[in-house]
Design an enzyme around this catalytic site. Structure first.
Site, PDB file in Angstrom:
ATOM      1  N   HIS A   7     160.030  33.880  43.358  1.00  0.00           N
ATOM      2  CA  HIS A   7     160.954  32.759  43.521  1.00  0.00           C
ATOM      3  C   HIS A   7     162.199  33.142  44.292  1.00  0.00           C
ATOM      4  O   HIS A   7     162.676  32.407  45.139  1.00  0.00           O
ATOM      5  CB  HIS A   7     161.323  32.216  42.143  1.00  0.00           C
ATOM      6  CG  HIS A   7     160.159  31.558  41.505  1.00  0.00           C
ATOM      7  ND1 HIS A   7     160.137  31.169  40.197  1.00  0.00           N
ATOM      8  CD2 HIS A   7     158.960  31.211  42.024  1.00  0.00           C
ATOM      9  CE1 HIS A   7     158.965  30.615  39.935  1.00  0.00           C
ATOM     10  NE2 HIS A   7     158.243  30.628  41.022  1.00  0.00           N
ATOM     11  N   ARG A  51     145.254  25.338  57.486  1.00  0.00           N
ATOM     12  CA  ARG A  51     144.115  26.106  56.992  1.00  0.00           C
ATOM     13  C   ARG A  51     143.879  25.719  55.539  1.00  0.00           C
ATOM     14  O   ARG A  51     144.824  25.681  54.750  1.00  0.00           O
ATOM     15  CB  ARG A  51     144.415  27.609  57.083  1.00  0.00           C
ATOM     16  CG  ARG A  51     143.268  28.427  56.520  1.00  0.00           C
ATOM     17  CD  ARG A  51     143.496  29.895  56.704  1.00  0.00           C
ATOM     18  NE  ARG A  51     144.521  30.386  55.800  1.00  0.00           N
ATOM     19  CZ  ARG A  51     144.964  31.642  55.807  1.00  0.00           C
ATOM     20  NH1 ARG A  51     144.507  32.493  56.702  1.00  0.00           N
ATOM     21  NH2 ARG A  51     145.866  32.040  54.958  1.00  0.00           N
ATOM     22  N   CYS A  81     145.505  34.300  65.228  1.00  0.00           N
ATOM     23  CA  CYS A  81     146.685  34.066  64.397  1.00  0.00           C
ATOM     24  C   CYS A  81     147.021  35.234  63.479  1.00  0.00           C
ATOM     25  O   CYS A  81     147.799  35.090  62.550  1.00  0.00           O
ATOM     26  CB  CYS A  81     146.519  32.786  63.576  1.00  0.00           C
ATOM     27  SG  CYS A  81     145.071  32.791  62.510  1.00  0.00           S
TER      28      CYS A  81
HETATM   29  C1  PEP Z   1     144.198  36.893  59.155  1.00  0.00           C
HETATM   30  O1  PEP Z   1     143.394  37.322  58.326  1.00  0.00           O
HETATM   31  O2  PEP Z   1     144.421  37.440  60.239  1.00  0.00           O
HETATM   32  C2  PEP Z   1     144.985  35.687  58.865  1.00  0.00           C
HETATM   33  C3  PEP Z   1     145.727  35.127  59.786  1.00  0.00           C
HETATM   34  O3  PEP Z   1     144.950  35.197  57.601  1.00  0.00           O
HETATM   35  P1  PEP Z   1     145.738  35.834  56.377  1.00  0.00           P
HETATM   36  O4  PEP Z   1     146.675  36.863  56.936  1.00  0.00           O
HETATM   37  O5  PEP Z   1     146.426  34.705  55.712  1.00  0.00           O
HETATM   38  O6  PEP Z   1     144.625  36.421  55.584  1.00  0.00           O
HETATM   39 MG    MG Z   2     142.782  36.105  56.650  1.00  0.00          MG
END
Ligand code: PEP
Ligand code: MG
Length: 756
Positions: A370, A513, A683
């Site tokens: 938090h 997502r 990403c």
């Molecule tokens: C990844 O796995 O690269 C991703 C973007 O998802 P997370 O970091 O939330 O697992």
């Molecule tokens: Mg991931």
């Protein structure tokens, strides 16, 4: 094991100790008497008090039962022997067979070999160990929880005696002038990005409990009621402050806190302690100690949060009841506070004037804690999980908080301070330069457009899509809002959140997502088993397919939030095309339901798939046929590809994303997407680093999603790039057998003036 007659009740024991303390004798004489009273009260042959002296040494100051000549002679280092163990962990220890404990050490001068059982508690003063109180018995016996509690209460009284300065000069443990402690560098986990330099302020409330035994429980219960009422009023004022008025998850966090504040069970327990003979403040303190003990054993992050909130509240109550200062309130603070805490509650953080707060470092803490979320709203760097922090930093030390590199410098030498001040200046200048780039396109010198998007996980991250000039939100991690809530958000709550995100994005695309929970991202209200390998466990889409109602509710909320606008959704952790198809079916069913009910469908719906499980790499042609877009989750893809736990610092950097196998896998994905004309993005964290982003663009990636702070540096790199020469060069090195191509790529970039 023998049953032992319990001694006098804690109330009478305390009464006797209080009478002793009030007497005229010297502190040492009082201590000598106190150990006798405790030994009798606890029906123990031995009672000893060890006090912490300079150099982290525990010295035997008084004993009943051990040899007298050992007093002021027997010394143990913190961590040495059972007494040292109690001090090192600041935890009680009760052993029916002490000598078989691995930490037991034998001190011949004490004659303690004849005592089998031992129970000891730390003497705590302002959150630090000031000594250890121990009882020992000849026979093998077990000590009850009530006895441990009685000892803890007694230790509270002794703490006052130690603090009086009559036993040990209070300055003894402070470093002498000219003998200042050495600089240290501490590592931790970045819980909020950024860098800062300032003066350490220890979050160690200055609370001293003078009276422990109550004269009249009714009066104490009334005092408690009044204090609880005052604390509630004070919270209303704090939470209503301007900096926090915006929407965002910090509001949920503060609401959850408020619920704890009104929890009647907790207040009832304090009431019970008062009825057993304690003053209101001692009652709060006793319940607090119990909570702390339980907290140290908890692994469930949600419960830890709740208990952290209670710790915060206990301190608030204690402050009201004792007139002491609780952390940031009513204290002379420097203008550049770097707050140093074991842990700190969200409301406690707000006690510190935000205009002076530069950074926060904690021994504990997690990104979804938090306090981290409130710190994000205040925009200060936070580093958590710094081991032994409290032992290594003193109030007034200069501290550098470098959340970008997950490190803290304590008492840095002048050169380092100057260097860092220069870094801060440069960062500010660079930020200004990046701000000027905000409205410039991310186009290479030879005319290729690259879409730069931000990763977000909280509503309060969304405005950065505008401040950075990003094209959109390439990854909205929906699980983070779920993790900070006390209960599963229903469709209405989810709709409100997603609507707020879309409203604030104001037409810029957002890729939501679906829930990536399970494994180590536990939801407090959702049973799941972490298993031996949480990352490989029942998580993300696996849960969604086994419990389709969750996914359907989430899709329903997204569709309603879009309310006729465009909507992009993608699924995490898809391992095979069949899984993608199933997930899509669930989504289609939900759309059909909305349509049948006359709901408004999105103007345009794109359904994508994350590429982060290696098996999927062998089904790329089928995948690109079906998915509207792909997004590579390189964090997971590379951890599974190299079989290295991304969360384990020892190995997480062992293999390089810029190694030939990693780059070739990423190239294969780019080629497959390109052949089918499918939009592709990446990403994972690697997109946030200019050199890695450069390599990705060289491989054919035209869209990246990164942390907001990296948009400026990556855009600068893109605008300096000549893609033609880079692509040609990369083709020549991908078949190399080297461990990494990082140095080659860096040298190439520097030779060609690419701004990495
Ligand atoms: C990844 O796995 O690269 C991703 C973007 O998802 P997370 O970091 O939330 O697992
Ligand atoms: Mg991931």
């Amino acid at each position: 094991m023998q049953a032992v007659p319990t001694g006098v009740g804690p109330r009478r024991l305390l009464g006797r100790i209080r009478d002793l303390m009030a007497g005229e004798a010297t502190a040492q004489a009082k201590l000598d008497k106190v150990v006798q009273v405790i030994a009798a009260g606890m029906v123990a042959e031995v009672c000893s008090v060890y006090i912490l002296r300079a150099g982290e040494v525990l010295e035997l100051f008084a004993t009943k039962g051990l040899r007298r000549r050992a007093v002021h002679q027997t010394r143990l280092r913190v961590g040495e022997g059972l007494v040292g163990e109690i001090a090192a962990h600041a935890q009680p220890l009760a052993l029916s067979d002490a000598q078989s404990h691995p930490a037991f050490v034998y001190k011949p001068e004490t004659g303690e070999e004849i005592f089998r059982s031992l129970m000891g508690v730390p003497i705590l003063r302002s959150g630090r160990v000031a000594g250890v109180l121990v009882v020992q018995n000849k026979i093998e016996r077990s000590y009850s929880d009530e006895e441990i509690e009685a000892m803890q209460i007694t230790a509270m009284v002794l703490a006052e005696l130690v603090a009086s300065g009559d036993l040990v000069n209070p300055h003894e443990r402070a470093p002498a002038e000219g003998n200042a402690l050495l600089p240290v560098r501490l590592a931790g986990v970045a819980l909020n990005g950024g860098m800062a330099m300032g003066t350490a302020v220890l979050h160690r409330p200055d609370i001293s409990i003078r009276q422990i035994v109550a004269e009249d429980p009714e009066v104490e219960l009334r005092r408690l009621d009044e204090a609880v009422e005052e604390v509630h009023q004070n919270l209303d004022r704090l939470f209503g402050r301007g900096e926090l008025s915006g929407a965002g998850e910090h509001r949920d966090v503060l609401e959850a806190y408020r619920m704890v504040a009104s929890d009647s069970g907790w207040i009832r327990r304090i009431g019970d302690a008062i009825r057993s003979g304690l003053t209101a403040e001692a009652g709060v303190q006793q319940v607090r100690e119990n909570i702390r003990m339980r907290m140290s054993q908890l692994t469930d992050s949600y419960l830890r949060e709740r208990l952290d909130d209670m710790e915060d509240l206990s301190l608030r109550l204690l402050q009201r009841l004792t007139g002491g200062a609780n952390g940031g309130e009513a204290r002379d603070l420097p203008d550049d506070v770097v707050l140093v805490a074991r842990s700190v509650g969200p409301a406690e953080l707000l006690d510190y004037d935000p205009a002076r707060l530069r950074g926060l470092i904690m021994e504990r803490g997690s990104a979804t804690a938090h306090v981290s979320i409130v710190a994000r709203a205040l925009d200060i760097p936070v580093i958590g999980q710094v081991k032994d922090l409290f032992a290594k930093v003193d109030a007034g030390d200069t501290v550098i908080v470098d959340a970008e590199n997950r490190q803290v410098f304590v008492r840095p030498v002048e050169d380092v301070q100057q260097g860092f001040a220069e870094t801060l200046r440069l960062r500010a200048a660079r930020r200004q330069a990046f701000a000027q780039l905000r409205d410039q396109p991310a186009v290479t010198l030879d005319g290729t457009q690259v879409s730069l998007n931000i990763n977000a996980g909280l509503e309060l991250d969304v405005p950065q899509v505008h401040s950075t000039g990003a094209d959109g939100i390439g990854l909205f991690r929906t699980e983070i809002p779920f993790m900070v809530r006390a209960a599963y958000p229903d469709v209405e709550a989810q709709t409100a959140l997603y609507r707020a995100v879309l409203d604030q994005a104001d037409g810029k695309p957002v890729v939501f997502r679906t829930l990536d929970v399970g494994g180590d991202k536990e939801l407090p209200y959702f049973e799941s088993e972490a298993g031996e390998n949480p990352a490989l466990g029942w998580r993300a889409i696996r849960i969604a397919l086994d419990r389709p109602a969750m996914l359907r509710q989430q899709v329903r909320a997204l569709v309603r939030a879009a309310d006729g606008r465009s909507l992009s959704v993608m699924f995490p952790m898809i391992a095979e095309v069949a899984e993608y198809d199933l997930a899509r079916q669930v989504l289609d069913m939900e759309l059909a339901r909305e349509k049948a009910k006359g709901g408004t469908l999105p103007r345009k719906l794109s359904v994508g798939c994350m590429v982060e499980v290696p098996a999927l790499l062998w089904q790329l042609p089928a995948l690109v046929e079906r998915a509207d877009f792909l997004s590579v989750g390189s964090n997971d893809l590379l951890q599974f590809l190299f079989a290295t736990d991304r969360g384990n610092p020892r190995i997480s950097e062992r293999y390089d994303p810029l190694s030939p196998p990693a780059l070739k896998v990423l190239l294969d994905v780019a080629k497959a997407a390109d052949r089918a004309g499918r939009p592709l993005s990446l990403c994972g964290e690697m997109a946030s680093r200019p050199l890695e982003a450069m390599a990705l663009i060289g491989l054919g990636y035209r869209s990246l999603s990164l942390t907001a702070a990296s948009i400026g540096p990556v855009k600068t790199m893109v605008r300096s790039l000549r893609l033609g020469v880079l692509r040609a060069y990369m083709q020549t090195i991908l078949d190399s057998r080297e461990h990494s191509l990082r140095e080659r790529l860096r040298a190439f970039a520097l030779d060609h003036d690419f701004a990495i």
